[in-house]
Design an enzyme around this catalytic site. Sequence first.
Site, PDB file in Angstrom:
ATOM      1  N   ASP A 101      47.573  35.655  35.258  1.00  0.00           N
ATOM      2  CA  ASP A 101      48.296  35.166  36.374  1.00  0.00           C
ATOM      3  C   ASP A 101      47.350  34.574  37.312  1.00  0.00           C
ATOM      4  OD1 ASP A 101      50.349  36.975  35.391  1.00  0.00           O
ATOM      5  OD2 ASP A 101      50.536  37.896  37.368  1.00  0.00           O
ATOM      6  N   HIS A 158      44.710  37.927  29.048  1.00  0.00           N
ATOM      7  CA  HIS A 158      45.367  37.795  27.397  1.00  0.00           C
ATOM      8  C   HIS A 158      45.067  36.516  26.690  1.00  0.00           C
ATOM      9  CE1 HIS A 158      48.182  41.141  28.436  1.00  0.00           C
ATOM     10  NE2 HIS A 158      47.653  40.904  29.701  1.00  0.00           N
ATOM     11  N   SER A 262      38.515  37.060  39.861  1.00  0.00           N
ATOM     12  CA  SER A 262      37.781  35.957  39.571  1.00  0.00           C
ATOM     13  C   SER A 262      38.511  34.526  38.978  1.00  0.00           C
ATOM     14  CB  SER A 262      36.545  36.307  38.814  1.00  0.00           C
ATOM     15  OG  SER A 262      35.617  35.410  38.957  1.00  0.00           O
TER      16      SER A 262
END
Length: 288
Positions: A101, A158, A262
């Site tokens: 995200d 991911h 980050s």
Amino acid sequence: MSVYRDESPATGLDHLKAALLYPLPHHAISRMVHWAVRVETPWFKNLLIKAFIRVFKVDMSEALEEDPTAYPTFNAFFTRALKPEARPLPDDPDAILSPADGTISQMGPIERDTIFQAKGHSFTTAELLGGDEALAEEFRDGWFATIYLSPRDYHRVHMPMTGTLRQMIHIPGRLFSVAPFTVRTVPKLFARNERVACIFDTDRGPMAVVLVGAINVGSIETVWAGEITPPAGIRAQYSNYEADNAPTIARGHEMGRFNMGSTVITLQNSRPAPGKIMSAHIKQGMTI
């Protein structure tokens, strides 16, 4: 894949805020954060979690555990798992997925060996990968995507596509903020900050997933090595994986996480067919 290029110029305020970061003890601050987010005292961690949800408007309906008080520490809340249906994968099995995200900072071609950071700023693939020229050559004239994870975002990373781990490089460095104002002002920001570069072999050639640390990032973890940072050394640490011990991680599966937020940078060695991006704000599992 699409091209996204943000050439917003740095403002005077950007330069002022960035200047204040240089003298700070980056690693000492991150060590304090690392300790604080692991405190299990109920009133303390619940106070932090509820304040964070309120300030950053976190959507807990997506979380596998929706009750904020059920998390044993703030860090457990921050790296919370999502419900399986929260991030569905596209029907196209060949689509390359967003690893996280966040907000696309930049995405596009690697020009020979140069990656665009912001207007007036760039860095090379070798600089990003710890000075390894031979490894960097594998991504020459390839493709990159830089994704910034804000505090409110889901903080697990991911796989964009299925890959077998070849090498992991822990590269020491500073821990500047990676917020947009520092991206616009700090030269070679992502090649200066501490980072973990994960090199995978895929059906489409080599792929790098680089997890970049920042001033409030308590640590970086991978699913195969556990917590990698802290501590921070003075030399790059290389871990090589042979066929008999190299993990293969499927497309869309978790490969790592930030304990505080980050940036993720992905590198590929080929340029995909051109596309059009509809929004710079993306979710993990969306096609990029």
